[in-house]
Write a protein that holds these residues in place. Sequence first.
Motif, short mmCIF file in Angstrom:
data_model
loop_
_atom_site.label_atom_id
_atom_site.label_comp_id
_atom_site.label_asym_id
_atom_site.label_seq_id
_atom_site.Cartn_x
_atom_site.Cartn_y
_atom_site.Cartn_z
N VAL A 165 0.77 -1.25 -0.04
CA VAL A 165 0.06 -0.09 -0.07
C VAL A 165 0.76 1.40 0.19
N VAL A 166 1.97 1.25 0.91
CA VAL A 166 2.60 2.72 1.00
C VAL A 166 3.43 2.73 -0.30
N ARG A 167 4.10 1.52 -0.93
CA ARG A 167 4.94 1.84 -2.28
C ARG A 167 3.62 2.27 -3.22
N LEU A 168 2.39 1.74 -3.30
CA LEU A 168 1.53 2.18 -4.42
C LEU A 168 1.09 3.48 -4.10
N THR A 171 3.74 6.04 -5.08
CA THR A 171 4.27 6.30 -6.60
C THR A 171 2.97 6.96 -7.25
N GLY A 172 1.62 6.43 -6.93
CA GLY A 172 0.68 7.10 -7.54
C GLY A 172 0.23 8.66 -7.11
N THR A 173 0.55 8.96 -5.83
CA THR A 173 0.15 10.36 -5.63
C THR A 173 1.12 11.29 -5.83
N GLY A 174 2.47 10.91 -5.94
CA GLY A 174 3.50 11.92 -5.78
C GLY A 174 3.98 12.11 -4.39
N PHE A 175 3.34 12.12 -3.42
CA PHE A 175 3.98 12.48 -2.07
C PHE A 175 5.46 11.55 -1.91
N PRO A 176 6.20 12.28 -1.38
CA PRO A 176 7.63 11.44 -1.18
C PRO A 176 7.45 10.68 0.16
N ILE A 268 8.96 17.82 -4.27
CA ILE A 268 8.39 17.81 -5.48
C ILE A 268 6.65 17.95 -4.77
N SER A 269 5.87 18.61 -5.38
CA SER A 269 4.49 18.62 -5.08
C SER A 269 3.70 17.57 -5.56
N PRO A 270 2.91 17.20 -4.84
CA PRO A 270 1.88 15.81 -5.14
C PRO A 270 1.28 16.21 -6.50
N GLN A 271 0.88 15.06 -6.88
CA GLN A 271 -0.16 15.12 -8.37
C GLN A 271 -1.40 15.81 -7.92
N SER A 272 -1.99 16.30 -8.85
CA SER A 272 -3.27 17.25 -8.58
C SER A 272 -4.60 16.37 -8.15
N ASP A 273 -4.42 15.02 -8.57
CA ASP A 273 -5.59 14.08 -8.38
C ASP A 273 -5.05 13.11 -7.32
N ALA A 274 -4.29 13.53 -6.43
CA ALA A 274 -3.55 12.75 -5.30
C ALA A 274 -4.76 12.32 -4.37
N ALA A 275 -5.73 13.22 -4.12
CA ALA A 275 -7.07 12.71 -3.21
C ALA A 275 -7.77 11.44 -3.97
N SER A 276 -7.83 11.63 -5.28
CA SER A 276 -8.57 10.53 -6.05
C SER A 276 -8.16 9.34 -5.96
#
Length: 544
Positions: A165-168, A171-176, A268-276
């Motif tokens: 889960v933490v890897r996914l 990777t998917g949200t851009g949060f470091p 780096i800022s997270p992706q714009s759709d990180a919440a989704s």
Amino acid sequence: MSDEASCQTMRMVSMTGHEIEPVILESHSRTLFGRSPKCEICLPDARISRRHFAVLNQDGQWCVIDLGSRHGTFLNGMQIEPHKPIPTDDGDLIRAGPFVFRLDWGGGSHHIVATTFDAVESNTIVQAVPAREYESIAHQRLSVLLEGCTAIYQSLSEVDLAQAVVRLTATGTGFPRAAMLRWSGSPDDVEIVAYQDYQHDTADGFRFSKSLLMRVMDGGVARLSHSSEGHLGQSIERLGIVQAMCAPLVVDGVVIGAIYLDSRDGEISPQSDAASFCHAVSQFTSLALSSLKRVELTRRQALFDADMKVAQEAQSLLLPAYEGQVGGLRYASRRQSGSEVGGDLFDIFEIDERRTGICFGDITGHGVGAAILMTAVLSHLRALLLNCGDPAVAVSEANAYLVDHSSDRMFATLWVGVFDAESHRCGYVDAGHGHWLVCTGDKPPVRPESTGGLIIGVDSESEYSTEYFELREGDRLVLYSDGLVEQPNTENIQFGSTRLQDIIAGSCSIHDDIDRSFTALEKFAGNCYFADDTMIASIEVGVE
């Protein structure tokens, strides 16, 4: 099953906001939960039965037992079978009506950290993320989500799942930085199940916003941010955290933990759709967690049942038939386990043409350990009586054997006798048992005065002496376990020795002794399960 399965102390923490202090359970206790004020833990709600469920430690394994409740007891979302002990594990959820408890065994492997109350002296903004922000996932990252969900689905343990889960999510949200958390009772303290931080190899640098964690208790994704003019709480600001996000993990309708993400100054800022993306992962993870707990519960119960079956088969090889004739004695018996196989023992056998050996007692404890030790003690006693024919010698040797071979220092009460058909005398040793009666003619049943001795398994140097009483034609010896006289009813009143004596006084045969006793006991217990192993044997001197 967890390596901590044999823990001696357990904490049960309320997970649903009810004002219930954490329940601390010790291994020797049996704790009742129910609506009745007589229960150790009173749960005042119409959906709770008077005696709803119990939690106890059986042979080193913490178990939950539904006591025939009207609306059922649930373990990790699965309704458990009434009157049957179900083994539990650290982190399990027990639900009864609106009450949910999380089991905490306090293992040393947990990484528990305190959360930070970050909204006191800052312009920190904690808000629910609008649903429109996570109603769709960008098509180009759908493959990332599917690949990560496959890894989650294939996880065989909660730790493996958490790592996937933490890897996914990272990777998917851009949060470091990402972590999967589990409540350690409340959002005040959390357990880090798994984490990923590209700057650090340990979880020591993580700080978690209490206000953010509390916001996800409603079941939605939450986000923490702050205005450029404001300040974050001191411990959050010190780490330079500029944005954090949290999504709930739900099992059986209860938020049990969260996926937590953050980014800091210069990152780096997270992706714009990180919440989704985070919302989708949290939903799939919640389903995977529920499935994993159900599979583990099924496996755990199968192992537990298999152990019980082995122990029961071992017992059946040594315990005599329920009724029969041995030498000059006729007997009838009945035994019933309270909630699982136990340590009640009974044996009757010929020593020679005129003498018959009788053994009756109870190994302390329950489960496989007590059952296997019972078979060992019973076979040892039989061999000793066949060799020497002296109850005192046999009990002394059995005592030394139990002291030497019981690593958990288990004890046993014993009644060992040898009946001589020629002299009509019964030599016996009562080693802390005390539960027996002699019925002579039309006289009320009595227990002859005796010196007795210490229960076996305490002191290898304990001394025992053989005492005697007469048994003539038609006389009966009735032996019974403490589970019979200590059986409580729904008002928590015990059956008692006096009640049993009155029942035996109105009986006229060995079979009548057994039938009357169990009929009265079942009626007395009502809808309450048998709290302990129950056994009774009635032995009569036959007609020559």
